[in-house]
Design an enzyme around this catalytic site. Structure first.
Site, short mmCIF file in Angstrom:
data_model
loop_
_atom_site.label_atom_id
_atom_site.label_comp_id
_atom_site.label_asym_id
_atom_site.label_seq_id
_atom_site.Cartn_x
_atom_site.Cartn_y
_atom_site.Cartn_z
N LYS A 109 -25.44 77.12 25.93
CA LYS A 109 -26.87 77.00 25.61
C LYS A 109 -27.59 76.40 26.80
CE LYS A 109 -29.67 77.81 22.11
NZ LYS A 109 -29.55 78.87 21.09
N GLY A 222 -42.39 82.09 13.75
CA GLY A 222 -42.20 82.67 15.09
C GLY A 222 -41.37 83.93 14.99
N ASN A 223 -40.59 84.17 16.02
CA ASN A 223 -39.77 85.38 16.08
C ASN A 223 -38.89 85.52 14.83
OD1 ASN A 223 -37.13 86.74 16.67
ND2 ASN A 223 -38.26 87.35 18.50
N GLY A 225 -38.85 83.59 11.83
CA GLY A 225 -39.50 83.40 10.53
C GLY A 225 -40.47 84.51 10.15
P1 NAD Z 1 -40.25 80.73 18.05
O1 NAD Z 1 -40.61 79.84 19.17
O2 NAD Z 1 -40.58 82.17 18.11
O3 NAD Z 1 -40.90 80.17 16.68
C1 NAD Z 1 -40.74 78.86 16.22
C2 NAD Z 1 -41.66 78.67 15.03
O4 NAD Z 1 -41.43 77.38 14.50
C3 NAD Z 1 -43.15 78.74 15.38
O5 NAD Z 1 -43.86 79.36 14.32
C4 NAD Z 1 -43.54 77.25 15.47
O6 NAD Z 1 -44.91 77.02 15.22
C5 NAD Z 1 -42.67 76.70 14.36
N1 NAD Z 1 -42.48 75.25 14.47
C6 NAD Z 1 -42.26 74.52 15.57
N2 NAD Z 1 -42.18 73.20 15.25
C7 NAD Z 1 -42.35 73.15 13.91
C8 NAD Z 1 -42.37 72.11 12.97
N3 NAD Z 1 -42.20 70.83 13.37
N4 NAD Z 1 -42.57 72.41 11.67
C9 NAD Z 1 -42.73 73.69 11.29
N5 NAD Z 1 -42.71 74.73 12.11
C10 NAD Z 1 -42.53 74.45 13.41
O7 NAD Z 1 -38.68 80.50 17.83
P2 NAD Z 1 -37.64 81.47 17.10
O8 NAD Z 1 -37.02 82.34 18.10
O9 NAD Z 1 -38.28 82.05 15.88
O10 NAD Z 1 -36.53 80.41 16.66
C11 NAD Z 1 -36.63 79.64 15.47
C12 NAD Z 1 -35.28 79.08 15.11
O11 NAD Z 1 -34.36 80.15 14.97
C13 NAD Z 1 -34.68 78.14 16.16
O12 NAD Z 1 -33.95 77.12 15.52
C14 NAD Z 1 -33.74 79.04 16.94
O13 NAD Z 1 -32.70 78.31 17.55
C15 NAD Z 1 -33.24 79.91 15.80
N6 NAD Z 1 -32.68 81.17 16.27
C16 NAD Z 1 -33.47 82.07 16.90
C17 NAD Z 1 -32.89 83.25 17.36
C18 NAD Z 1 -33.71 84.32 18.01
O14 NAD Z 1 -33.13 85.36 18.37
N7 NAD Z 1 -35.00 84.17 18.14
C19 NAD Z 1 -31.52 83.47 17.17
C20 NAD Z 1 -30.76 82.52 16.49
C21 NAD Z 1 -31.36 81.36 16.06
#
Ligand code: NAD
Length: 417
Positions: A109, A222-223, A225
């Site tokens: 990571k 985000g991506n 959710g």
């Molecule tokens: P992102 O940056 O696209 O979105 C993150 C979201 O979380 C945003 O809507 C942001 O406003 C919100 N957020 C941030 N702080 C917050 C808080 N304190 N309370 C509520 N919401 C909050 O990121 P993502 O890619 O969607 O990743 C989200 C999670 O999923 C992370 O834990 C990441 O490690 C995990 N993840 C993502 C992927 C991927 O491919 N994108 C893969 C595996 C795991």
């Protein structure tokens, strides 16, 4: 004990998880010892020139936790609070995740300690390129392959790839995944994390004919959710609450997710905050977590379900789309309250699975259709899910414990070969 007295511990949560597994006699100390410390930690501090010509030093990390199964694999997070401990925990999680879904990868990571909102695109490009320059020696298509994570995206991957190829002096698309399609990215990678979790939910709720009976709350838009909200909405589930860092929205009859996505993401280069959406009832993130729903999906940051709020959680099932949203201490309460947890190393593995497909396509100079990618993703993630479910039933384990056991066993077996 797996750890000796006075031993330097980089990631307290990794230690806690390993000790829990040992105490529950799931795996012996000999097996767990392989994972007690990360293989390699690299911290770099490099300069960028800001738009006002001042120089700023950027602090960043790459942690390769374990590479017994293959080259390191894991995203790069840009966040103001990211630190070595968090990056190590995420790399530990990646080690278990790639093993659980049987990919030929180890776990790694990256983290860059910045608040991206404080930087222009030009400055972010320097930060991305600087990361690759500083870490060039430890990264590579057969050493360690980065990808996007929180606050990083295909554009940032494209800058990183360009920098890597400049230094390597040859095209190397397999260096990084989550790239734009025109730079060698895979169809479906952008929606793969949520889609993988969605395939698992479709298995979990197989027997429910009318999906509108299932109410859902999703933290993080985000991506991960927002795509999950979209997939669930289109499949007929009732998504009653969503949130981002600005707060949440609630509608007991279900939110109109496509309309909301259009509002948040409708303008190019600008993501709006949910708080500015006028049409629905506002709730806080804390209220979202404890809402009266069937399914809770944390899809933002780690550590949001704590000893403090675990007792108040009413959902019957939690699917971890985020990495590490439930603290180990909170998990005990949830398990006692018979809340089913689909752990992140399984639930959000869709992202790394399609990253693997992207890497394969780059190495073989192929381009697969979206249908092919999604079919392969479904087969892989549902296969892992069935394996976890069978082990959980057979040995009377939670899904998390069964996942850890399967993942660690595979690493130990390979190390013995
Ligand atoms: P992102 O940056 O696209 O979105 C993150 C979201 O979380 C945003 O809507 C942001 O406003 C919100 N957020 C941030 N702080 C917050 C808080 N304190 N309370 C509520 N919401 C909050 O990121 P993502 O890619 O969607 O990743 C989200 C999670 O999923 C992370 O834990 C990441 O490690 C995990 N993840 C993502 C992927 C991927 O491919 N994108 C893969 C595996 C795991």
């Amino acid at each position: 004990m797996i750890y000796g007295e006075g031993e330097l511990i980089v990631c307290q949560n990794c230690k806690t998880e390993l000790e829990n597994i040992r105490q529950e006699k799931l795996l012996s100390k000999d097996r767990l010892i392989l994972l007690k410390q990360p293989e390699r930690i690299v911290q770099v501090n490099y300069p960028i020139t800001k738009n006002d010509n001042s120089v700023k030093i950027i602090t960043a990390w790459r942690v390769q936790y374990n590479t017994i199964l293959g080259p390191g694999k894991g995203g790069i997070r840009f966040h103001p609070a990211v630190d070595l401990d968090e990056v190590t925990e995420l790399a530990f999680g990646m080690t278990l995740k790639t093993s659980l879904v049987d990919l030929p990868y180890g776990g790694a990571k990256g983290g860059v300690r910045i608040n991206p909102e404080n930087y222009s695109d030009k400055e972010l490009e320097q930060i991305a390129r600087g990361y690759v320059r500083a870490l060039f020696e430890v990264l590579g298509p057969h050493k360690d392959i980065p990808a996007p994570d929180v606050n990083t995206n295909p554009q940032i991957m494209a800058w990183m790839l360009d920098e890597y190829e400049k230094i390597a002096g040859k095209p190397s698309p397999a260096f990084i995944t989550g790239k734009p399609i025109e730079k060698g990215g895979s169809e479906g990678r952008d929606r793969s994390t949520a889609r993988g979790g969605f395939y698992i939910l479709e298995k979990e709720y197989e027997s429910v004919i009318d999906k509108s009976e299932i109410t859902v709350a999703i933290q993080g838009f985000g991506n991960a959710g927002s795509v999950m909200a979209d997939l669930l909405f289109k499949a007929g589930y009732k998504v009653v609450a969503v949130s981002d860092s600005s707060g949440g929205l609630y509608n007991k009859d279900g939110l109109d997710i496509p309309k909301l996505i259009d509002y948040i993401y409708g303008e190019e280069n600008k993501i709006k905050k949910l708080i500015t959406y006028q049409e629905e009832q506002k709730i806080s993130n804390e209220e979202l977590l404890t809402a009266e729903v069937d399914l809770l999906i944390p899809a933002a940051l780690g550590g949001v379900i704590t000893a403090k709020n675990a007792e108040k959680i009413k959902a019957k099932m939690i699917l971890e789309l985020a990495n590490g949203p439930i603290l180990p201490i909170a998990e005990r309460t949830l398990v006692n309250n018979e809340i089913k947890i689909i752990p992140g190393i399984l639930a959000n593995s869709g992202g790394v699975i399609v990253s693997y497909f992207e890497w394969r396509q780059n190495l073989d100079n192929e381009h697969w259709s979206l249908e092919e990618v999604n079919d392969k993703l479904k087969e892989k993630i549902v296969g892992a899910y069935e394996e976890v479910k069978t082990m959980a039933r057979k040995e009377n384990l939670t899904y998390r414990r069964a996942s850890y056991k399967l993942a660690i066993d595979r690493i130990v077996k390979k190390s013995n070969n």
